[in-house]
Design an enzyme around this catalytic site. Sequence first.
Site, PDB file in Angstrom:
ATOM      1  N   PRO A 106      -4.269  70.790  64.124  1.00 59.54           N
ATOM      2  CA  PRO A 106      -5.318  71.792  63.965  1.00 59.54           C
ATOM      3  C   PRO A 106      -6.034  71.686  62.624  1.00 59.54           C
ATOM      4  O   PRO A 106      -5.393  71.555  61.589  1.00 59.54           O
ATOM      5  CB  PRO A 106      -4.568  73.126  64.087  1.00 59.54           C
ATOM      6  N   GLU A 107      -7.342  71.675  62.676  1.00 63.21           N
ATOM      7  CA  GLU A 107      -8.149  71.728  61.465  1.00 63.21           C
ATOM      8  C   GLU A 107      -8.860  73.080  61.487  1.00 63.21           C
ATOM      9  O   GLU A 107      -8.573  73.891  62.361  1.00 63.21           O
ATOM     10  CB  GLU A 107      -9.127  70.543  61.429  1.00 63.21           C
ATOM     11  N   HIS A 135      11.890  73.289  70.375  1.00 63.65           N
ATOM     12  CA  HIS A 135      11.297  73.318  69.038  1.00 63.65           C
ATOM     13  C   HIS A 135      10.701  74.674  68.676  1.00 63.65           C
ATOM     14  O   HIS A 135       9.725  74.759  67.938  1.00 63.65           O
ATOM     15  CB  HIS A 135      10.221  72.233  68.872  1.00 63.65           C
ATOM     16  N   ARG A 171       7.278  68.706  65.031  1.00 56.71           N
ATOM     17  CA  ARG A 171       7.619  67.918  63.840  1.00 56.71           C
ATOM     18  C   ARG A 171       8.093  68.733  62.651  1.00 56.71           C
ATOM     19  O   ARG A 171       8.395  68.163  61.601  1.00 56.71           O
ATOM     20  CB  ARG A 171       6.438  67.045  63.454  1.00 56.71           C
ATOM     21  N   ARG A 217     -16.509  60.028  41.258  1.00 62.17           N
ATOM     22  CA  ARG A 217     -15.260  59.461  41.759  1.00 62.17           C
ATOM     23  C   ARG A 217     -15.479  58.120  42.429  1.00 62.17           C
ATOM     24  O   ARG A 217     -16.492  57.888  43.070  1.00 62.17           O
ATOM     25  CB  ARG A 217     -14.606  60.425  42.773  1.00 62.17           C
TER      26      ARG A 217
END
Length: 277
Positions: free
Chosen positions: A2-3, A93, A112, A155
């Site tokens: 998810p973003e 999980h 995870r 940068r």
Amino acid sequence: MPELPEVETIRRIIEPQLAGQTILHVTINNPQIVAYPEAEAFEKLLTGQMVKGISRRGKFLTVHFESGDRMTLHLRMTGQLLVTPSDYPVEKHTHLVAELSGGRQIRYVDVRRFGRFWYLKACEPDIVTGREQLGLEPLDDALTADYLKIRLGGRRKAIKEMLHDQSIVAGIGNIYSDEVLFAAGIYPGTKCDALSDADWQCLAIKISTIILWGIETNQTTPEEYLAGKGKEYRNTPVLRVYGRAGRPCTTCGQTIEKATIGGRTSCYCPNCQRNPL
DNA sequence: CTAGCTTCCTGATAGC
DNA sequence: TGCTATCAGGAAGCTA
């Protein structure tokens, strides 16, 4: 993974189901998901709290309680925050279960186990790692070409990598950095110091429009989200480059290519996003 | 400041 | 069929 758009979708789905609910009992099956304080103290603090609302900052969600305390969480790659009926089948999980006064449960499922929870009392300052140094929200008006150029212009790192830096702009991950760079016509490996004023201008605009587009196209219903469809990306079919290597560019028809940039898989159109080197 | 590497995890997939 | 190796990735932490 998810973003920002997915996290915002989750917030919108979960908030109305939690507001006004009191947490009656908490079970933590895996203490490692609790970053602060200790899992046992976390359980005790959470018990009895009444939910006021949920906010989002970058990819972090914060559940605010009537007491002024709050619980912040980050789903990382595979975390799912669900509100379920109490008899809903328990997925493998499942690391946290909280019983709600309305008879339902909050469940945290994470294959995870990278996701993390923090519980902060009203009197405690934000100590959530990374959170206090979060950069601008993609939809913040302060996110301008000047801001990006000042923060990144000197940068020598690839722009793709810098878009992942949460202290510059909060909420962008591997999917949306590819999408933003495609929309801006910039090759993901371009070093920041090689970008022109026009590039920064374009990036500033595309970051907000692509993230907004992501939120708007992410029309997952609460039922679909609960059914596990939240882990598939509802907007995958409308993504232009991410996960589309080997398929034709939707703009020019050239084959989308894949490259590793800054240790991350990046998809781009070699024609629409020219490598300046 | 930089690049580059490792860690955390499990499941999917590829190769033999 | 069953084994092993590889890869995926957000973010922090490490070295040089």
